[in-house]
Design a protein around this motif. Structure first.
Motif, short mmCIF file in Angstrom:
data_model
loop_
_atom_site.label_atom_id
_atom_site.label_comp_id
_atom_site.label_asym_id
_atom_site.label_seq_id
_atom_site.Cartn_x
_atom_site.Cartn_y
_atom_site.Cartn_z
N ASN A 56 -6.42 -3.48 -0.26
CA ASN A 56 -6.18 -3.59 -1.79
C ASN A 56 -5.14 -2.21 -1.57
O ASN A 56 -5.28 -1.33 -1.08
N ILE A 57 -4.35 -2.29 -2.77
CA ILE A 57 -3.58 -1.02 -3.29
C ILE A 57 -4.60 -0.31 -3.82
O ILE A 57 -5.60 -0.80 -4.56
N GLU A 58 -4.43 1.30 -3.59
CA GLU A 58 -5.67 2.09 -4.08
C GLU A 58 -5.04 3.30 -5.04
O GLU A 58 -3.97 3.68 -4.63
N ASN A 59 -6.12 3.71 -5.79
CA ASN A 59 -5.68 4.93 -6.46
C ASN A 59 -4.74 4.95 -7.62
O ASN A 59 -3.77 5.59 -7.20
N ILE A 60 -4.84 4.09 -8.62
CA ILE A 60 -3.74 3.82 -9.62
C ILE A 60 -4.02 4.31 -10.79
O ILE A 60 -5.38 4.20 -11.41
N THR A 119 0.88 -1.09 -0.07
CA THR A 119 -0.07 -0.04 -0.04
C THR A 119 0.99 1.34 0.02
O THR A 119 0.26 2.44 -0.24
N ASP A 120 2.26 1.19 0.08
CA ASP A 120 3.01 2.38 -0.03
C ASP A 120 2.71 2.97 -1.54
O ASP A 120 3.26 4.08 -1.67
N ASP A 131 0.16 -5.52 -7.56
CA ASP A 131 -0.23 -6.76 -6.93
C ASP A 131 -0.30 -6.66 -5.35
O ASP A 131 0.64 -6.75 -4.80
N GLY A 132 -1.54 -6.71 -5.11
CA GLY A 132 -1.83 -6.79 -3.46
C GLY A 132 -2.06 -7.97 -2.82
O GLY A 132 -2.70 -8.11 -2.02
N SER A 163 -10.17 -9.82 -6.83
CA SER A 163 -11.10 -8.82 -6.09
C SER A 163 -10.43 -7.62 -6.37
O SER A 163 -10.76 -6.57 -5.34
N SER A 164 -10.12 -6.96 -7.67
CA SER A 164 -9.78 -5.64 -7.77
C SER A 164 -11.22 -5.17 -7.98
O SER A 164 -12.14 -5.84 -8.27
N ASP A 165 -11.43 -3.50 -7.70
CA ASP A 165 -12.76 -3.03 -7.80
C ASP A 165 -12.73 -1.61 -8.12
O ASP A 165 -11.67 -0.86 -8.03
N ASP A 166 -13.60 -1.10 -8.70
CA ASP A 166 -13.84 0.26 -9.22
C ASP A 166 -12.69 0.54 -10.28
O ASP A 166 -11.90 1.33 -9.87
N VAL A 167 -12.75 -0.22 -11.32
CA VAL A 167 -11.91 0.16 -12.42
C VAL A 167 -12.30 0.56 -13.71
O VAL A 167 -13.43 0.27 -13.99
N THR A 168 -11.78 1.74 -14.17
CA THR A 168 -12.45 2.09 -15.37
C THR A 168 -11.07 2.12 -16.57
O THR A 168 -10.10 2.53 -16.48
#
Length: 381
Positions: free
Chosen positions: A117-121, A83-84, A108-109, A184-189
């Protein structure tokens, strides 16, 4: 962005009744309106692999690719596993000439604590491509062995990532799927990207035979665009995650199959282009032959809920294919206002729906205008 939608709530209940108990699901989809990645961080511009690796080692959250960076003949995977790396942007310099060749970006989380999860990519304005000669020169690739870098090689891999935005990129000639969204990735555009394979890939000689997860096939026949959800256990129905929006992407030419969906997927105003319609066979080194013909354009798979609207399918073969992992696994497929032009083979039809899906704002391009609009706007700028 969260969607409150009576149709989707009813769908969740119907799937639960038909299959098994599943987690309570709130319908939601890609987060491009809130995905800023590391845009506000100080930017580091890189022009070589050494500079790119140094920027990552230094923890730069805003990296700008300038020119072509080559990952070497044995391929390079750059992994972001903690998450860094929340709030990270990797983008090409303006002008559309940024290229990552033989380089995979793997967010890859998988090893993080359950529920984290890793966020905001954000990944933008980059061409990802494989080098055919380098791939041909690799030792025979066998899944699960030390010789499997080609089998695991994509342009971008998202594994346990929440709130990701992949936009204005081009992906071609990668030996696995061109990109994936799994675990389980989520909210992807995923928007305004071009996914295709070159004529040189289709007709490559020699045509190596690799062992893909227990079976052999030739490299030239492995022309796959994208997978969303690794298996039924990693599907929307099983997990409540994998909400993905795809819009204004250009799929093709020379794709043999996919995208394959196991998520909650809203796809609109995409151009599915089979204009080259490869025919004939690839004769592999083991003597077997594989048809070059497209075996699907879109695959609706186990545990998915797919809404397809205002897309343009041109000369695609077996356009909408329902293919579940096993009997008893449910899915839902809805469509409206799509154009099917000169398509061939058997294609499944989705159920009708007539209302907007969500509370988030989106603008649909009329399907008849999709080819010209998407071809003019997809890819790096």
């Amino acid at each position: 962005m969260r969607i409150q939608n009576n149709k989707l709530a009813a769908l969740a209940l119907s799937i639960a009744a038909a299959c098994c108990a599943i987690p309570a699901m709130a319908a939601d989809t890609g987060g491009f309106a809130t995905t800023t990645g590391g845009d506000s961080a100080t930017a580091t511009t890189v022009t070589t692999l050494a500079e790119l690796e140094a920027a990552i080692t230094a923890g730069s959250h805003h990296i700008i690719i300038d020119g072509t960076i080559y990952g070497g003949s044995t391929l390079t995977t750059l992994t972001f596993a903690t998450t860094d790396w929340n709030n990270t942007t990797i983008e090409g310099a303006s002008g559309g000439k940024a290229v990552l060749e033989n380089i995979q970006l793997k967010f890859d989380g998988e090893m993080l604590t359950t529920g984290t999860n890793i966020e905001n990519i954000k990944i933008a304005n980059i061409t990802f491509r494989g080098n055919i000669s380098d791939l041909q020169a690799l030792p025979t690739q066998v899944y699960g062995t030390s010789n499997d870098v080609g089998i695991n090689y994509e342009g971008v891999s998202l594994r346990r990532i929440t709130n990701a935005y992949i936009t204005h990129c081009t992906f071609y000639d990668a030996s696995d799927d061109l990109m994936s969204v799994t675990l389980s990735s989520d909210d992807v555009t995923i928007s305004y990207n071009h996914f295709y394979f070159t004529d040189d890939w289709v007709s490559m000689s020699p045509d190596p035979v690799w062992n893909w997860v227990g079976y052999n096939t030739d490299l030239a026949g492995e022309r796959l665009a994208m997978v969303i959800g690794a298996n039924y256990s990693d599907s929307y129905v099983a997990t409540g995650y994998l909400h993905v929006t795809l819009h204004h992407n250009w799929f093709g030419p020379n794709l043999r199959g996919r995208p394959l969906y196991r998520g909650w997927v809203h796809q609109y105003s995409n151009y599915f282009d089979n204009s080259t319609a490869p025919s004939g066979y690839n004769t592999a080194e083991d003597g077997n032959s594989y048809t070059k013909q497209q075996y699907e354009a879109l695959q609706v798979n186990s545990g998915s809920v797919v809404y397809s609207e205002s897309n343009y399918f041109y000369r695609t073969n077996y356009t909408n294919k329902v293919s579940t992992d096993s009997s008893g696994y449910d899915y839902r497929f809805y469509e409206q206002n799509n154009v099917y032009s000169q398509t061939t083979g058997t294609s499944s039809s989705g159920d009708d729906y007539s209302s907007d899906l969500s509370d988030y704002s989106y603008t649909v391009t009329s399907a008849s205008n999709v080819p010209s609009v998407v071809k003019a706007s997809a890819g790096p700028q």
